[in-house]
Structures are given as C-alpha cells and as structure tokens.
Scaffold this motif. Structure first.
Motif, PDB file in Angstrom:
ATOM      1  N   ALA A   1       1.967  -3.235   1.614  1.00 24.38           N
ATOM      2  CA  ALA A   1       1.661  -1.982   2.301  1.00 24.38           C
ATOM      3  C   ALA A   1       0.950  -2.176   3.639  1.00 24.38           C
ATOM      4  CB  ALA A   1       0.803  -1.103   1.393  1.00 24.38           C
ATOM      5  N   ARG A   2       0.551  -3.418   3.940  1.00 22.83           N
ATOM      6  CA  ARG A   2      -0.158  -3.632   5.206  1.00 22.83           C
ATOM      7  C   ARG A   2       0.831  -3.837   6.355  1.00 22.83           C
ATOM      8  NH1 ARG A   2      -3.848  -7.914   5.575  1.00 22.83           N
ATOM      9  NH2 ARG A   2      -2.619  -9.082   4.066  1.00 22.83           N
ATOM     10  N   PRO A   3       0.376  -3.535   7.571  1.00 28.80           N
ATOM     11  CA  PRO A   3       1.315  -3.550   8.693  1.00 28.80           C
ATOM     12  C   PRO A   3       1.613  -4.927   9.283  1.00 28.80           C
ATOM     13  CG  PRO A   3      -0.822  -2.761   9.421  1.00 28.80           C
ATOM     14  CD  PRO A   3      -0.921  -2.978   7.947  1.00 28.80           C
ATOM     15  N   ASP A   4       0.813  -5.960   8.957  1.00 32.04           N
ATOM     16  CA  ASP A   4       1.082  -7.287   9.534  1.00 32.04           C
ATOM     17  C   ASP A   4       2.461  -7.724   9.093  1.00 32.04           C
ATOM     18  OD1 ASP A   4      -1.674  -6.814   9.382  1.00 32.04           O
ATOM     19  OD2 ASP A   4      -1.832  -8.179   7.649  1.00 32.04           O
ATOM     20  N   CYS A   5       3.300  -8.087  10.039  1.00 36.14           N
ATOM     21  CA  CYS A   5       4.650  -8.477   9.644  1.00 36.14           C
ATOM     22  C   CYS A   5       5.204  -9.590  10.520  1.00 36.14           C
ATOM     23  CB  CYS A   5       5.576  -7.268   9.700  1.00 36.14           C
ATOM     24  SG  CYS A   5       7.222  -7.680   9.167  1.00 36.14           S
ATOM     25  N   PRO A   6       5.301 -10.780   9.957  1.00 34.61           N
ATOM     26  CA  PRO A   6       5.811 -11.936  10.702  1.00 34.61           C
ATOM     27  C   PRO A   6       7.262 -11.736  11.158  1.00 34.61           C
ATOM     28  CG  PRO A   6       4.781 -12.624   8.642  1.00 34.61           C
ATOM     29  CD  PRO A   6       4.930 -11.133   8.576  1.00 34.61           C
ATOM     30  N   ILE A   7       7.984 -10.861  10.487  1.00 32.85           N
ATOM     31  CA  ILE A   7       9.379 -10.627  10.884  1.00 32.85           C
ATOM     32  C   ILE A   7       9.399  -9.937  12.243  1.00 32.85           C
ATOM     33  CG2 ILE A   7      11.554  -9.522  10.291  1.00 32.85           C
ATOM     34  CD1 ILE A   7      10.642  -9.586   7.345  1.00 32.85           C
ATOM     35  N   ILE A   8       8.620  -8.866  12.326  1.00 31.68           N
ATOM     36  CA  ILE A   8       8.528  -8.153  13.606  1.00 31.68           C
ATOM     37  C   ILE A   8       7.999  -9.084  14.691  1.00 31.68           C
ATOM     38  CG2 ILE A   8       7.166  -6.400  14.827  1.00 31.68           C
ATOM     39  CD1 ILE A   8       9.416  -5.107  13.426  1.00 31.68           C
ATOM     40  N   ASP A   9       6.978  -9.855  14.354  1.00 31.49           N
ATOM     41  CA  ASP A   9       6.424 -10.790  15.327  1.00 31.49           C
ATOM     42  C   ASP A   9       7.482 -11.803  15.758  1.00 31.49           C
ATOM     43  OD1 ASP A   9       4.127  -9.399  14.913  1.00 31.49           O
ATOM     44  OD2 ASP A   9       3.155 -10.932  13.678  1.00 31.49           O
ATOM     45  N   GLY A  10       8.249 -12.267  14.785  1.00 33.88           N
ATOM     46  CA  GLY A  10       9.305 -13.231  15.093  1.00 33.88           C
ATOM     47  C   GLY A  10      10.371 -12.636  15.974  1.00 33.88           C
ATOM     48  N   LEU A  11      10.742 -11.398  15.700  1.00 31.41           N
ATOM     49  CA  LEU A  11      11.771 -10.746  16.509  1.00 31.41           C
ATOM     50  C   LEU A  11      11.244 -10.434  17.903  1.00 31.41           C
ATOM     51  CD1 LEU A  11      13.426  -8.317  13.941  1.00 31.41           C
ATOM     52  CD2 LEU A  11      14.381 -10.393  14.910  1.00 31.41           C
ATOM     53  N   ALA A  12       9.943 -10.184  17.991  1.00 29.10           N
ATOM     54  CA  ALA A  12       9.366  -9.904  19.315  1.00 29.10           C
ATOM     55  C   ALA A  12       9.309 -11.184  20.143  1.00 29.10           C
ATOM     56  CB  ALA A  12       7.969  -9.317  19.157  1.00 29.10           C
ATOM     57  N   GLY A  13       9.422 -12.312  19.485  1.00 25.33           N
ATOM     58  CA  GLY A  13       9.500 -13.584  20.213  1.00 25.33           C
ATOM     59  C   GLY A  13       8.141 -14.180  20.456  1.00 25.33           C
TER      60      GLY A  13
ATOM     61  N   VAL B   1      14.885  -6.111  21.345  1.00 25.76           N
ATOM     62  CA  VAL B   1      16.270  -5.755  21.008  1.00 25.76           C
ATOM     63  C   VAL B   1      17.205  -6.940  21.249  1.00 25.76           C
ATOM     64  CG1 VAL B   1      18.235  -4.326  21.665  1.00 25.76           C
ATOM     65  CG2 VAL B   1      15.980  -3.287  21.378  1.00 25.76           C
ATOM     66  N   ALA B   2      16.981  -7.637  22.373  1.00 28.39           N
ATOM     67  CA  ALA B   2      17.844  -8.783  22.688  1.00 28.39           C
ATOM     68  C   ALA B   2      17.794  -9.803  21.550  1.00 28.39           C
ATOM     69  CB  ALA B   2      17.403  -9.415  24.007  1.00 28.39           C
ATOM     70  N   ARG B   3      16.585 -10.078  21.097  1.00 25.72           N
ATOM     71  CA  ARG B   3      16.423 -11.067  20.022  1.00 25.72           C
ATOM     72  C   ARG B   3      16.998 -10.550  18.698  1.00 25.72           C
ATOM     73  NH1 ARG B   3      14.546 -15.810  18.788  1.00 25.72           N
ATOM     74  NH2 ARG B   3      13.044 -16.128  17.104  1.00 25.72           N
ATOM     75  N   SER B   4      16.768  -9.283  18.421  1.00 23.46           N
ATOM     76  CA  SER B   4      17.314  -8.720  17.182  1.00 23.46           C
ATOM     77  C   SER B   4      18.840  -8.770  17.193  1.00 23.46           C
ATOM     78  CB  SER B   4      16.848  -7.272  17.014  1.00 23.46           C
ATOM     79  OG  SER B   4      15.441  -7.210  16.945  1.00 23.46           O
ATOM     80  N   ARG B   5      19.417  -8.443  18.343  1.00 22.91           N
ATOM     81  CA  ARG B   5      20.883  -8.501  18.468  1.00 22.91           C
ATOM     82  C   ARG B   5      21.368  -9.921  18.237  1.00 22.91           C
ATOM     83  NH1 ARG B   5      24.322  -6.573  17.825  1.00 22.91           N
ATOM     84  NH2 ARG B   5      25.691  -6.638  19.614  1.00 22.91           N
ATOM     85  N   SER B   6      20.602 -10.902  18.754  1.00 26.34           N
ATOM     86  CA  SER B   6      21.028 -12.292  18.595  1.00 26.34           C
ATOM     87  C   SER B   6      20.958 -12.715  17.130  1.00 26.34           C
ATOM     88  CB  SER B   6      20.180 -13.218  19.464  1.00 26.34           C
ATOM     89  OG  SER B   6      18.958 -13.498  18.815  1.00 26.34           O
ATOM     90  N   PHE B   7      20.197 -11.971  16.332  1.00 23.10           N
ATOM     91  CA  PHE B   7      20.150 -12.232  14.900  1.00 23.10           C
ATOM     92  C   PHE B   7      21.274 -11.494  14.177  1.00 23.10           C
ATOM     93  CE2 PHE B   7      16.015 -14.042  15.532  1.00 23.10           C
ATOM     94  CZ  PHE B   7      15.871 -14.913  14.484  1.00 23.10           C
TER      95      PHE B   7
ATOM     96  N   PRO C   1      22.430   0.280  15.245  1.00 21.20           N
ATOM     97  CA  PRO C   1      21.653   1.145  14.334  1.00 21.20           C
ATOM     98  C   PRO C   1      20.472   0.407  13.712  1.00 21.20           C
ATOM     99  CG  PRO C   1      23.998   1.414  13.948  1.00 21.20           C
ATOM    100  CD  PRO C   1      23.859   0.266  14.891  1.00 21.20           C
ATOM    101  N   ALA C   2      20.700  -0.844  13.294  1.00 20.23           N
ATOM    102  CA  ALA C   2      19.613  -1.623  12.714  1.00 20.23           C
ATOM    103  C   ALA C   2      18.534  -1.886  13.761  1.00 20.23           C
ATOM    104  CB  ALA C   2      20.141  -2.938  12.157  1.00 20.23           C
ATOM    105  N   CYS C   3      18.959  -2.146  15.004  1.00 16.57           N
ATOM    106  CA  CYS C   3      17.990  -2.370  16.079  1.00 16.57           C
ATOM    107  C   CYS C   3      17.143  -1.134  16.295  1.00 16.57           C
ATOM    108  CB  CYS C   3      18.697  -2.711  17.384  1.00 16.57           C
ATOM    109  SG  CYS C   3      19.300  -4.394  17.424  1.00 16.57           S
ATOM    110  N   ARG C   4      17.786   0.008  16.223  1.00 19.79           N
ATOM    111  CA  ARG C   4      17.078   1.264  16.398  1.00 19.79           C
ATOM    112  C   ARG C   4      15.981   1.398  15.328  1.00 19.79           C
ATOM    113  NH1 ARG C   4      19.342   5.364  19.672  1.00 19.79           N
ATOM    114  NH2 ARG C   4      21.441   4.560  19.670  1.00 19.79           N
ATOM    115  N   GLU C   5      16.368   1.063  14.115  1.00 21.05           N
ATOM    116  CA  GLU C   5      15.436   1.160  12.993  1.00 21.05           C
ATOM    117  C   GLU C   5      14.301   0.149  13.145  1.00 21.05           C
ATOM    118  OE1 GLU C   5      15.963   1.557   8.132  1.00 21.05           O
ATOM    119  OE2 GLU C   5      17.564   0.718   9.373  1.00 21.05           O
ATOM    120  N   LEU C   6      14.673  -1.077  13.477  1.00 23.22           N
ATOM    121  CA  LEU C   6      13.659  -2.122  13.660  1.00 23.22           C
ATOM    122  C   LEU C   6      12.718  -1.769  14.796  1.00 23.22           C
ATOM    123  CD1 LEU C   6      15.861  -5.323  13.238  1.00 23.22           C
ATOM    124  CD2 LEU C   6      13.898  -4.690  11.837  1.00 23.22           C
ATOM    125  N   LEU C   7      13.298  -1.204  15.852  1.00 24.82           N
ATOM    126  CA  LEU C   7      12.486  -0.839  17.012  1.00 24.82           C
ATOM    127  C   LEU C   7      11.462   0.231  16.639  1.00 24.82           C
ATOM    128  CD1 LEU C   7      12.309  -1.716  19.917  1.00 24.82           C
ATOM    129  CD2 LEU C   7      13.957   0.047  20.518  1.00 24.82           C
TER     130      LEU C   7
END
Lengths: 128, 128
Positions: free
Chosen positions: A116-128, B50-56, B61-67
């Motif tokens: 339930a906590r907001p820390d998320c390595p996935i988001i961090d990873g996608l953010a680069g 988004v660029a990185r998410s697309r590369s994954f 639609p998934a990018c929109r959700e992730l964003l």
DNA sequence: TATAAAGTTTCCAGTGAGGGGAGACTCAAG
DNA sequence: CTTGAGTCTCCCCTCACTGGAAACTTTATA
C-alpha cells in the motif's frame, strides 16, 4: 466455388480472402456472370498456403515470394531455405529482445514491494 | 523550451512528441505568443518516462495508465506492480508463441537439403 | 410466385503509432 | 534585409486487415 466456401475451406475470413484478391496475392480464377468471385481447388491450395505462412509470421511480401516459389516447380530448394533461414534469424533476434525486456521488467517487479505504500522501484526504473 | 529541444532531451523524434501532445498523452505546458509548443522540466520528465515505457513494449493505453500512476504521489506500489505483472505475462505468452514458431520453422529448414533440386520440405510443410 | 434471408459486390473509414512532406509562419544570425 | 533553421497545421501513407453501408444476386421458404 464462391468466396464464402473458399474462405471456409481455407479457414480465413471472407474479408481476408477478398483482400488477398485485391492486392493480387491470391486471385480468384474468374468471375461469374453476376460478378461473384470464383475459386477453384488450385486457388484454395494457395489460400491455405498463405494462411499457414502468415501463421508462421511471414509478412505479405514474404508470402508473395514463398507463393511464387510454391508455384514454381523448377525452383531450387535452396531458395526456399534461404527465406526460411532469414525468418528464423529474425525470430531469434526478436526472441532475444523480448527475453531481455521480460527479464528487466521482471527484475523491476521483483524489487517492488507491491504493497500500500507509494515507493515503487518500477516507476523509478521507468523514469530512468 | 521549444519542441525541438524537448524532443532532443527526451530522445524522441519531434513528430512523436507532437503526436503525444495531440492525443493528450504528454501535453506541452503552454503555447508561445506565436503558437509554438512550450515544454518545461516536468513535461520533459514525462516524455522520458513515456519513451522508456514504450521501449519496454507498453502500448499507449498502458503508458497513459503508468503515467497517471507516475504522477500520483499517493498511489500504492501494488497498483504499479499489477500492471507490470500483466505486461510480464503478455511477454511470456508472446515468447512461448515465438519459440514454438521458431522451432517448427527451424525443424522444417533442417529437413530441407537446400540444394539445387526442387524437393523442399519447407514448402511442403507450409502447404500443410 | 412472392418474399425473406443469406451471400456477395463495391466503396468508405478506421485501427497503432507514428512517418513524410507541402506550404506558411516565426525566430536568430549575419 | 535576407537567409536558414525551426515550427505550425494539414493531409496522406504505412500493415494487414476489419467493420459497416447500400445495392445487388442467389437460395430457401410460405
């Protein structure tokens, strides 16, 4: 035989068979007096051949090439083998790429608590 | 910052950045008096994300959700993880499919002499 | 025989994710 | 003042179909 029967025999949607006729990939062998496309056994075999080739991931240009080899009784098996080998190389490349992607994403997901906590390595990873 | 600079920073083609603005995925934070799109640091971060998410391999639609999860500081990491897990499952499915295809085609290619003679198990295999 | 249902025709439009290019406008440098 | 680069909108193209509309033909039923 009309397009509906041909489509059923080749296990393809009618629209697809019509499309293949339109782009000159598999032409009907003629038209009836009222304009209906007419298909014979040879055309059916070509449709089936294309359907199967497509299911192997060959694109329309590759299908066109394979079809011409399919029709050409004097071609060398090496010609066909070369197309197949090129396709296998493409598949290997795609497989490698997808495997890397999968592993990297999986790694990110593993390191995420998923709670339930907001820390998320996935988001961090996608953010680069 | 203009679109060209933003595109360079996000390592995306200008056309793509303009497209993302058009579909409302990543909007510029405003327009200049002359109508030029203007991007700030926050927009750049979203573009990179988004660029990185697309590369994954995530679709738009998934990018929109992730964003939206990326922007939402109060979301739970579990929400993100679920999306990632779904994508991993998709990748696994695709990998399995491609592996089967590759092996079947490879098997056909292996049984083809690949010489000057016309006999070709690949063609026969594709003909079904 | 009349009519309804199914099959077929052509044409038009859309998909995903942008790419290419035309013609007009704006901005910075020389 | 001009030139070149950057940007704008608009439209068409990709790939391999898929869906729908309106008109026609064929087949089945009443």
């Amino acid at each position: 035989m009309n397009i509906g029967e041909a489509a059923k025999r080749a296990k393809l949607p009618v629209k697809t068979v019509r499309y293949y006729a339109e782009i000159g990939l598999v032409s009907p062998n003629g038209r009836s007096a009222s304009g209906y496309r007419e298909y014979d056994e040879i055309a059916i075999r070509k449709l089936k051949f294309v359907a199967r080739s497509r299911s192997f991931g060959f694109g329309i240009p590759a299908c066109r090439e394979l079809l011409s080899l399919f029709e050409d009784r004097s071609r060398e098996s090496a010609d066909v083998k070369n197309i197949a080998k090129a396709r296998i190389a493409e598949l290997d490349e795609k497989l490698l790429e997808l495997r890397l992607l999968r592993d990297e994403l999986s790694h990110l997901a593993d390191s995420c608590a998923g709670n339930a906590r907001p820390d998320c390595p996935i988001i961090d990873g996608l953010a680069g």
